[in-house]
Design a protein around this motif. Structure first.
Motif, PDB file in Angstrom:
ATOM      1  N   ASP A  47       0.833  -1.203   0.000  1.00 39.72           N
ATOM      2  CA  ASP A  47       0.000   0.000   0.000  1.00 39.72           C
ATOM      3  C   ASP A  47       0.872   1.259   0.000  1.00 39.72           C
ATOM      4  O   ASP A  47       0.631   2.212   0.757  1.00 39.72           O
ATOM      5  N   TYR A  49       1.227   3.812  -1.847  1.00 47.72           N
ATOM      6  CA  TYR A  49       0.621   5.121  -2.122  1.00 47.72           C
ATOM      7  C   TYR A  49      -0.791   5.226  -1.540  1.00 47.72           C
ATOM      8  O   TYR A  49      -1.555   6.104  -1.926  1.00 47.72           O
ATOM      9  N   GLY A  50      -1.087   4.337  -0.595  1.00 49.31           N
ATOM     10  CA  GLY A  50      -2.404   4.347   0.014  1.00 49.31           C
ATOM     11  C   GLY A  50      -2.415   5.042   1.360  1.00 49.31           C
ATOM     12  O   GLY A  50      -1.514   5.802   1.709  1.00 49.31           O
ATOM     13  N   SER A  51      -3.444   4.757   2.124  1.00 46.81           N
ATOM     14  CA  SER A  51      -3.613   5.421   3.420  1.00 46.81           C
ATOM     15  C   SER A  51      -2.803   4.769   4.533  1.00 46.81           C
ATOM     16  O   SER A  51      -2.592   5.370   5.589  1.00 46.81           O
ATOM     17  N   ASP A  52      -2.342   3.529   4.319  1.00 44.50           N
ATOM     18  CA  ASP A  52      -1.596   2.818   5.358  1.00 44.50           C
ATOM     19  C   ASP A  52      -0.374   2.140   4.754  1.00 44.50           C
ATOM     20  O   ASP A  52      -0.281   0.916   4.698  1.00 44.50           O
ATOM     21  N   PRO A  53       0.614   2.947   4.302  1.00 40.82           N
ATOM     22  CA  PRO A  53       1.792   2.358   3.656  1.00 40.82           C
ATOM     23  C   PRO A  53       2.678   1.627   4.653  1.00 40.82           C
ATOM     24  O   PRO A  53       2.788   2.010   5.817  1.00 40.82           O
TER      25      PRO A  53
END
Length: 258
Positions: A47, A49-53
């Motif tokens: 993840d 580039y997500g909310s929880d890298p």
């Protein structure tokens, strides 16, 4: 449980100069790149580039603002920003090795490098719990423990040019803050650096005898009282010569006649 060797033929490790490190993270990126492309399984990113890298790194750089102590008869120094690279210290008395229940963690007799046999690692995390430096990371994809290998696949690789046979972080550092060598040799570059600059163990009270050393920051230069009136550009504004000579002198005289 894994036992440690009584002694090692060499003591390969790093000297890290805290006075020179600029916190650019080039060592972090080069370490991740080399180990992902060459050693064992890739160092995972989830993840990204997500909310929880989440990602696995064998080398990290932390930055701290510190206040140097006040010396006698000296003005109070200003706070300093210290960049602190951290990776496995390849300790002589490595608790991460002796706590491993499968023998996956081990210290090599020939050079003192601490490694993990990933095929034997069960991902129990005991080595991370035992390491006082937080130098081990669980790879969330592979479910095994990862750590700095001192780029063991580089330093002995005869297919590489000799100047590249050092850890990727050392080869990449643009500030020359990282040095690699054999601490068992008193004439090696790292032994001399450590002796000249007062190389320090990280958290010596833990009794792990880390091989890697840190060089402390040097005191910063300060201007003496009344030096605030100094124009630092003055030397560059002074004329180089009162009268032109040579070709420029001839050209100057010729132009005056026009």
């Amino acid at each position: 449980m894994t036992t440690l060797p009584q002694s090692t033929t060499r003591k390969l490790g790093l000297v890290i100069d805290l006075d020179t490190c600029v916190g650019c993270h080039a060592c972090v990126i080069s370490c991740k790149g080399w180990n992902t492309e060459n050693y064992g399984a890739p160092l995972s990113d989830t993840d990204a580039y997500g909310s929880d890298p989440s990602g696995t790194f064998l080398n990290r750089v932390h930055s701290f603002e510190v206040k140097p102590p006040v010396l006698k008869d000296q003005p109070a120094p200003e706070a300093q920003l210290i960049h602190f690279p951290k990776s496995c210290l390849h300790c002589e008395d490595a608790p991460c090795v002796t706590v491993c229940p499968t023998g996956a963690s081990y210290k090599r007799v020939e050079d003192g490098i601490v490694l993990v046999n990933e095929s034997d690692c069960i991902g129990c995390g005991l080595c991370a719990w035992a390491c006082p430096y937080g130098a081990r990371e669980m790879d969330q994809v592979e479910k095994v423990m990862k750590k700095c290998t001192l780029c063991v696949d580089r330093i002995y690789n005869e297919n590489l040019p000799e100047e590249d046979r050092e850890p990727a972080c050392v080869r990449t550092c643009p500030a020359g803050a990282r040095h690699f060598g054999d601490f068992a040799d008193p004439n090696s570059n790292v032994s001399k650096l450590s002796a000249e600059r007062g190389g320090m163990d990280l958290m010596p009270e833990q009794g792990t005898k880390p091989v890697n050393k840190y060089l402390p920051p040097r005191p910063k230069d300060t201007l003496s009282e009344g030096a605030g009136d100094i124009d630092i550009l003055a030397p560059y504004l002074e004329p180089v010569a009162q009268e032109a000579s040579g070709f420029l002198g001839w050209l100057d005289k010729t132009l005056e006649k026009l």
